[in-house]
Design a protein around this motif. Structure first.
Motif, PDB file in Angstrom:
ATOM      1  N   ALA A  86       0.901  -1.331  -0.054  1.00  0.00           N
ATOM      2  CA  ALA A  86       0.061  -0.034   0.130  1.00  0.00           C
ATOM      3  C   ALA A  86       0.649   1.390   0.110  1.00  0.00           C
ATOM      4  CB  ALA A  86      -1.031   0.129   1.221  1.00  0.00           C
ATOM      5  N   ALA A  87       1.804   1.376   0.841  1.00  0.00           N
ATOM      6  CA  ALA A  87       2.696   2.500   0.816  1.00  0.00           C
ATOM      7  C   ALA A  87       3.483   2.713  -0.522  1.00  0.00           C
ATOM      8  CB  ALA A  87       3.857   2.052   2.083  1.00  0.00           C
ATOM      9  N   SER A  88       3.893   1.589  -1.104  1.00  0.00           N
ATOM     10  CA  SER A  88       4.720   1.640  -2.436  1.00  0.00           C
ATOM     11  C   SER A  88       3.732   2.148  -3.423  1.00  0.00           C
ATOM     12  CB  SER A  88       5.134   0.059  -2.751  1.00  0.00           C
ATOM     13  OG  SER A  88       5.677   0.298  -4.290  1.00  0.00           O
ATOM     14  N   GLU A  89       2.456   1.929  -3.401  1.00  0.00           N
ATOM     15  CA  GLU A  89       1.524   2.074  -4.434  1.00  0.00           C
ATOM     16  C   GLU A  89       1.036   3.664  -4.318  1.00  0.00           C
ATOM     17  OE1 GLU A  89      -1.723  -0.646  -4.563  1.00  0.00           O
ATOM     18  OE2 GLU A  89      -0.396  -2.204  -5.544  1.00  0.00           O
ATOM     19  N   LEU A  91      11.084   0.530  -9.339  1.00  0.00           N
ATOM     20  CA  LEU A  91      10.933   0.477 -10.784  1.00  0.00           C
ATOM     21  C   LEU A  91       9.629   1.330 -11.196  1.00  0.00           C
ATOM     22  CD1 LEU A  91      12.089  -3.202 -11.697  1.00  0.00           C
ATOM     23  CD2 LEU A  91      13.535  -1.061 -12.321  1.00  0.00           C
ATOM     24  N   LEU A  92       8.711   0.955 -10.556  1.00  0.00           N
ATOM     25  CA  LEU A  92       7.304   1.507 -10.877  1.00  0.00           C
ATOM     26  C   LEU A  92       7.328   3.098 -10.719  1.00  0.00           C
ATOM     27  CD1 LEU A  92       5.070  -1.306  -9.592  1.00  0.00           C
ATOM     28  CD2 LEU A  92       5.122  -0.413 -11.938  1.00  0.00           C
ATOM     29  N   ALA A  93       7.782   3.592  -9.531  1.00  0.00           N
ATOM     30  CA  ALA A  93       8.323   4.911  -9.215  1.00  0.00           C
ATOM     31  C   ALA A  93       9.000   5.695 -10.534  1.00  0.00           C
ATOM     32  CB  ALA A  93       8.470   5.065  -7.903  1.00  0.00           C
ATOM     33  N   GLU A  94      10.055   4.800 -10.836  1.00  0.00           N
ATOM     34  CA  GLU A  94      10.934   5.443 -12.009  1.00  0.00           C
ATOM     35  C   GLU A  94       9.957   5.682 -13.020  1.00  0.00           C
ATOM     36  OE1 GLU A  94      14.903   4.444 -14.367  1.00  0.00           O
ATOM     37  OE2 GLU A  94      14.200   3.268 -12.561  1.00  0.00           O
ATOM     38  N   VAL A  96       9.031  -6.152  -3.040  1.00  0.00           N
ATOM     39  CA  VAL A  96       8.247  -5.369  -3.102  1.00  0.00           C
ATOM     40  C   VAL A  96       8.967  -3.987  -3.400  1.00  0.00           C
ATOM     41  CG1 VAL A  96       6.441  -4.077  -1.757  1.00  0.00           C
ATOM     42  CG2 VAL A  96       6.253  -6.506  -2.068  1.00  0.00           C
ATOM     43  N   GLY A  97       9.921  -3.625  -2.508  1.00  0.00           N
ATOM     44  CA  GLY A  97      10.602  -2.727  -2.513  1.00  0.00           C
ATOM     45  C   GLY A  97      11.359  -2.189  -3.964  1.00  0.00           C
ATOM     46  N   GLY A 126       1.190   2.122 -10.457  1.00  0.00           N
ATOM     47  CA  GLY A 126       1.355   0.506 -10.836  1.00  0.00           C
ATOM     48  C   GLY A 126       0.421  -0.125  -9.599  1.00  0.00           C
ATOM     49  N   GLN A 127       0.507  -1.451  -9.823  1.00  0.00           N
ATOM     50  CA  GLN A 127      -0.225  -2.196  -8.930  1.00  0.00           C
ATOM     51  C   GLN A 127       0.675  -3.327  -8.413  1.00  0.00           C
ATOM     52  OE1 GLN A 127      -3.488  -2.017  -7.339  1.00  0.00           O
ATOM     53  NE2 GLN A 127      -2.794   0.391  -7.818  1.00  0.00           N
TER      54      GLN A 127
END
Length: 145
Positions: free
Chosen positions: A12-15, A121-124, A115-116, A20-21
């Motif tokens: 949840a924090a990553s998203e 990669l998704l944040a980039e 997850v990290g 991305g999901q």
């Protein structure tokens, strides 16, 4: 149970950082139908990617993190939106690092690292704009069977 909650909170924090999901699925063994035809963890991960609709996200950037615990097999299946930005060697490097964690029985740590890494990669490639609403298309809690 607390490990699953921590992993779900990490997803949840990553998203919140990207569009991305991420979906985690861990299994204690392959179903009989897979064993009977000598299918591998990759085949199972691809089927679960479809079954849990990870491919069906708005930006085509869903990622399935799959762990087959008894075999310490680890697979990452990324939808085409993210896959076009990340070379296969990067996924393989990530899998190699995670497999080492799993072989030592460090499942939570390995999944947290995955997850990290996937989140980075998704944040980039798919950063969330500050004014962009956070839409959760897939459950954050890991699915363990």
């Amino acid at each position: 149970m607390q490990a699953l909650q921590r992993l779900g909170a990490q997803v949840a924090a990553s998203e919140r950082e990207h569009t991305g999901q991420i979906r985690i699925v861990a299994e204690a063994g392959l179903p009989w139908s897979y064993l009977r035809r000598h299918a591998n963890a990759r085949e199972r991960a691809l089927m679960l990617f479809s079954k849990h609709r990870v491919w069906d996200t708005e930006h085509n950037n869903g990622v399935l993190i799959y762990l087959l615990m008894p075999e310490h097999a680890f697979e990452i299946v990324a939808d085409r939106g993210l896959a076009r930005h990340v070379p296969p060697t990067a996924w393989q490097e990530m899998a190699t690092k995670m497999t080492a964690q799993f072989q030592q029985g460090h499942y939570e740590e390995g999944l947290a690292q995955a997850v990290g890494a996937v989140g980075a990669l998704l944040a980039e490639h798919f950063p969330r704009a500050t004014d962009s609403p956070s839409v959760n298309e897939l459950p954050d809690a890991p699915l363990v069977r």
